[in-house]
Scaffold this motif. Structure first.
Motif, PDB file in Angstrom:
ATOM      1  N   LEU A  32      13.271  -0.812  -5.000  1.00 27.59           N
ATOM      2  CA  LEU A  32      12.435  -1.993  -5.131  1.00 27.59           C
ATOM      3  C   LEU A  32      11.760  -2.028  -3.791  1.00 27.59           C
ATOM      4  O   LEU A  32      10.775  -2.491  -3.515  1.00 27.59           O
ATOM      5  CB  LEU A  32      13.023  -3.227  -5.572  1.00 27.59           C
ATOM      6  CG  LEU A  32      13.532  -3.277  -6.987  1.00 27.59           C
ATOM      7  CD1 LEU A  32      14.246  -4.591  -7.391  1.00 27.59           C
ATOM      8  CD2 LEU A  32      12.037  -3.435  -7.792  1.00 27.59           C
ATOM      9  N   ILE A  33      12.742  -1.892  -2.638  1.00 22.56           N
ATOM     10  CA  ILE A  33      12.251  -1.892  -1.419  1.00 22.56           C
ATOM     11  C   ILE A  33      11.078  -0.916  -0.993  1.00 22.56           C
ATOM     12  O   ILE A  33      10.184  -1.110  -0.368  1.00 22.56           O
ATOM     13  CB  ILE A  33      13.394  -1.999  -0.386  1.00 22.56           C
ATOM     14  CG1 ILE A  33      14.496  -2.858  -0.544  1.00 22.56           C
ATOM     15  CG2 ILE A  33      12.875  -1.545   0.965  1.00 22.56           C
ATOM     16  CD1 ILE A  33      15.725  -3.033   0.302  1.00 22.56           C
ATOM     17  N   LEU A  74       9.255   0.337  -3.138  1.00 18.26           N
ATOM     18  CA  LEU A  74       7.911  -0.283  -3.890  1.00 18.26           C
ATOM     19  C   LEU A  74       7.439  -1.417  -3.418  1.00 18.26           C
ATOM     20  O   LEU A  74       6.059  -1.267  -3.155  1.00 18.26           O
ATOM     21  CB  LEU A  74       8.514  -0.834  -5.263  1.00 18.26           C
ATOM     22  CG  LEU A  74       7.430  -1.547  -6.384  1.00 18.26           C
ATOM     23  CD1 LEU A  74       6.923  -0.079  -6.920  1.00 18.26           C
ATOM     24  CD2 LEU A  74       8.133  -2.354  -7.395  1.00 18.26           C
ATOM     25  N   LEU A  75       8.030  -2.360  -2.624  1.00 16.95           N
ATOM     26  CA  LEU A  75       7.406  -3.170  -1.728  1.00 16.95           C
ATOM     27  C   LEU A  75       6.343  -2.818  -0.805  1.00 16.95           C
ATOM     28  O   LEU A  75       5.495  -3.025  -0.456  1.00 16.95           O
ATOM     29  CB  LEU A  75       8.461  -4.031  -1.440  1.00 16.95           C
ATOM     30  CG  LEU A  75       7.984  -5.308  -0.511  1.00 16.95           C
ATOM     31  CD1 LEU A  75       7.054  -6.262  -1.252  1.00 16.95           C
ATOM     32  CD2 LEU A  75       9.401  -6.268   0.188  1.00 16.95           C
ATOM     33  N   ILE A  76       7.196  -1.632  -0.161  1.00 15.12           N
ATOM     34  CA  ILE A  76       6.464  -1.129   1.019  1.00 15.12           C
ATOM     35  C   ILE A  76       5.406  -0.447   0.818  1.00 15.12           C
ATOM     36  O   ILE A  76       4.131  -0.593   1.263  1.00 15.12           O
ATOM     37  CB  ILE A  76       7.644  -0.128   1.653  1.00 15.12           C
ATOM     38  CG1 ILE A  76       8.424  -0.993   2.448  1.00 15.12           C
ATOM     39  CG2 ILE A  76       6.783   0.597   2.868  1.00 15.12           C
ATOM     40  CD1 ILE A  76       9.746   0.028   2.932  1.00 15.12           C
ATOM     41  N   ARG A  92       3.496  -0.924  -2.156  1.00 13.55           N
ATOM     42  CA  ARG A  92       2.514  -1.552  -2.626  1.00 13.55           C
ATOM     43  C   ARG A  92       1.867  -2.386  -1.367  1.00 13.55           C
ATOM     44  O   ARG A  92       0.628  -2.628  -1.497  1.00 13.55           O
ATOM     45  CB  ARG A  92       3.062  -2.846  -3.289  1.00 13.55           C
ATOM     46  CG  ARG A  92       2.037  -3.547  -4.095  1.00 13.55           C
ATOM     47  CD  ARG A  92       2.629  -4.905  -4.681  1.00 13.55           C
ATOM     48  NE  ARG A  92       1.653  -5.757  -5.269  1.00 13.55           N
ATOM     49  CZ  ARG A  92       1.013  -6.523  -4.373  1.00 13.55           C
ATOM     50  NH1 ARG A  92       1.069  -6.549  -3.216  1.00 13.55           N
ATOM     51  NH2 ARG A  92       0.036  -7.509  -5.082  1.00 13.55           N
ATOM     52  N   THR A  93       2.423  -2.899  -0.536  1.00 16.94           N
ATOM     53  CA  THR A  93       1.980  -3.793   0.600  1.00 16.94           C
ATOM     54  C   THR A  93       0.780  -2.786   1.283  1.00 16.94           C
ATOM     55  O   THR A  93      -0.281  -3.255   1.570  1.00 16.94           O
ATOM     56  CB  THR A  93       2.918  -4.099   1.608  1.00 16.94           C
ATOM     57  OG1 THR A  93       3.926  -4.747   0.976  1.00 16.94           O
ATOM     58  CG2 THR A  93       2.457  -4.745   2.767  1.00 16.94           C
ATOM     59  N   SER A  99      -2.345  -2.156  -0.992  1.00 12.06           N
ATOM     60  CA  SER A  99      -2.928  -3.511  -1.242  1.00 12.06           C
ATOM     61  C   SER A  99      -3.822  -3.824  -0.194  1.00 12.06           C
ATOM     62  O   SER A  99      -4.877  -4.165  -0.235  1.00 12.06           O
ATOM     63  CB  SER A  99      -1.834  -4.623  -1.529  1.00 12.06           C
ATOM     64  OG  SER A  99      -1.373  -4.395  -2.781  1.00 12.06           O
ATOM     65  N   ASP A 112       1.309  -6.627  -9.087  1.00 13.36           N
ATOM     66  CA  ASP A 112       2.644  -6.702  -8.693  1.00 13.36           C
ATOM     67  C   ASP A 112       3.855  -6.774  -9.675  1.00 13.36           C
ATOM     68  O   ASP A 112       4.833  -6.113  -9.655  1.00 13.36           O
ATOM     69  CB  ASP A 112       2.860  -7.600  -7.497  1.00 13.36           C
ATOM     70  CG  ASP A 112       2.185  -8.883  -7.644  1.00 13.36           C
ATOM     71  OD1 ASP A 112       1.789  -8.963  -9.017  1.00 13.36           O
ATOM     72  OD2 ASP A 112       2.230  -9.879  -6.925  1.00 13.36           O
ATOM     73  N   HIS A 113       3.461  -7.928 -10.483  1.00  8.22           N
ATOM     74  CA  HIS A 113       4.554  -8.244 -11.479  1.00  8.22           C
ATOM     75  C   HIS A 113       4.835  -6.929 -12.414  1.00  8.22           C
ATOM     76  O   HIS A 113       6.082  -6.345 -12.784  1.00  8.22           O
ATOM     77  CB  HIS A 113       3.943  -9.237 -12.378  1.00  8.22           C
ATOM     78  CG  HIS A 113       5.080  -9.870 -13.473  1.00  8.22           C
ATOM     79  ND1 HIS A 113       4.569  -9.536 -14.754  1.00  8.22           N
ATOM     80  CD2 HIS A 113       5.956 -10.471 -13.305  1.00  8.22           C
ATOM     81  CE1 HIS A 113       5.710 -10.045 -15.436  1.00  8.22           C
ATOM     82  NE2 HIS A 113       6.398 -10.660 -14.881  1.00  8.22           N
ATOM     83  N   SER A 121       4.307  -3.942 -11.858  1.00  2.00           N
ATOM     84  CA  SER A 121       4.755  -2.426 -10.909  1.00  2.00           C
ATOM     85  C   SER A 121       6.569  -2.669 -10.961  1.00  2.00           C
ATOM     86  O   SER A 121       6.957  -1.695 -11.045  1.00  2.00           O
ATOM     87  CB  SER A 121       4.239  -2.233  -9.706  1.00  2.00           C
ATOM     88  OG  SER A 121       4.629  -3.798  -8.611  1.00  2.00           O
ATOM     89  N   VAL A 122       7.042  -4.096 -10.938  1.00  2.00           N
ATOM     90  CA  VAL A 122       8.632  -4.220 -10.706  1.00  2.00           C
ATOM     91  C   VAL A 122       8.836  -3.930 -12.175  1.00  2.00           C
ATOM     92  O   VAL A 122       9.822  -3.115 -12.226  1.00  2.00           O
ATOM     93  CB  VAL A 122       8.706  -5.696 -10.398  1.00  2.00           C
ATOM     94  CG1 VAL A 122      10.195  -5.870 -10.650  1.00  2.00           C
ATOM     95  CG2 VAL A 122       8.203  -5.932  -9.178  1.00  2.00           C
TER      96      VAL A 122
END
Length: 269
Positions: A107-108, A110-112, A114-115, A118, A165-166, A168-169
């Motif tokens: 998940l971390i 994924l967040l990186i 995606r940021t 984006s 984002d929703h 992708s999680v």
């Protein structure tokens, strides 16, 4: 019985490349003007199919109104978490702690990813408003229930809709679970839940379909590739399991918490 470690400290070049090639193919088809136009035309039809019944069916209206509020996301998160750490379902009981840590690390990533992605998209003409903002006759839940938007964070629009984002999680959870699933029945349940929980944003118009099946899938594939098909998950999970072992041992003495599979001894990376 001793089960093999979940994560292997080596590269899986074929699957790593496959994740990136599929993600790249999705991006290129989406950027291609003809492909983009086809996706948009399909999404407009799909949005009307899901959104129009909000005026005609009270059950449909209330179901997706409740599911579009932020507190419902907490419920979804708990359901996904419980299935992740449920011993002897997808993961053996002794593997659930490693599975939890590995998924959090994924998940971390994924967040990186995606940021960064984006930020790039936001500086191009490819970023767009959500379907409920663009389509003139969209039925907006926030117009029907104006007090819910502020009080319960009703989500039915966005000015930066791509990628989802929703979604992708939910997709990375489904992909992660699928990698380690053993039966068709498990995969059916995993993907049925992921697709079901993606629906609220699509019905309400907070996202276009392409935000999910292009953007969400692409981001999830990249995160999966870097997590499960490189040494990252094995090395990082092994380290965190050693560091957090005293905490798990401490909380494992509490009456209700000690019943959880992740509190059982013998967890491996």
């Amino acid at each position: 019985m001793d089960y093999p470690a979940l994560f292997q400290p080596k590269w899986n070049a074929k699957k790593f490349l496959l994740c990136h090639l599929v993600a790249l193919a999705l991006l290129l088809v989406w950027i291609w003007p003809t492909g983009h136009a086809l996706f948009t035309r399909f999404d407009e039809w799909f949005f009307h199919l899901l959104n129009r019944p909000l005026l005609e069916n009270k059950v449909w209206l209330w179901t997706w109104t409740v599911a579009s509020m932020r507190p419902f996301d907490i419920v979804v998160g708990l359901i996904l978490l419980m299935l992740l750490i449920k011993g002897d379902w997808v993961f053996k009981q002794v593997q659930t702690r490693a599975a939890l840590v590995g998924f959090v690390l994924t998940l971390i990533l994924l967040l990186i990813i995606r940021t960064v992605f984006s930020k790039i998209i936001d500086h191009t003409s490819l970023q767009h408003d959500s379907a409920s903002v663009v389509i003139p006759d969209a039925i907006k839940l926030s117009d029907i229930f104006p007090t819910l938007e502020d009080k319960w964070q009703l989500k039915d629009r966005s000015s930066q809709s791509f990628p989802g984002d929703h979604a992708s999680v939910l997709l990375i959870w489904a992909m992660f679970m699928t990698v380690y699933s053993r039966t068709v029945g498990q995969r059916v349940i995993i993907w049925a839940l992921a697709l079901l929980f993606m629906m609220p944003r699509l019905v309400a118009g907070a996202h276009w379909g392409q935000d999910d099946y292009i953007g969400g899938v692409m981001i999830a594939l990249l995160a999966l590739g870097w997590s499960c098909y490189t040494p990252f998950a094995a090395v990082a999970t092994g380290f965190l399991l050693r560091v957090t072992a005293p905490l798990f041992n401490l909380f494992g003495r509490l009456p209700l918490i000690r019943c959880l599979s992740i509190m059982k001894p013998g967890a491996r990376a």
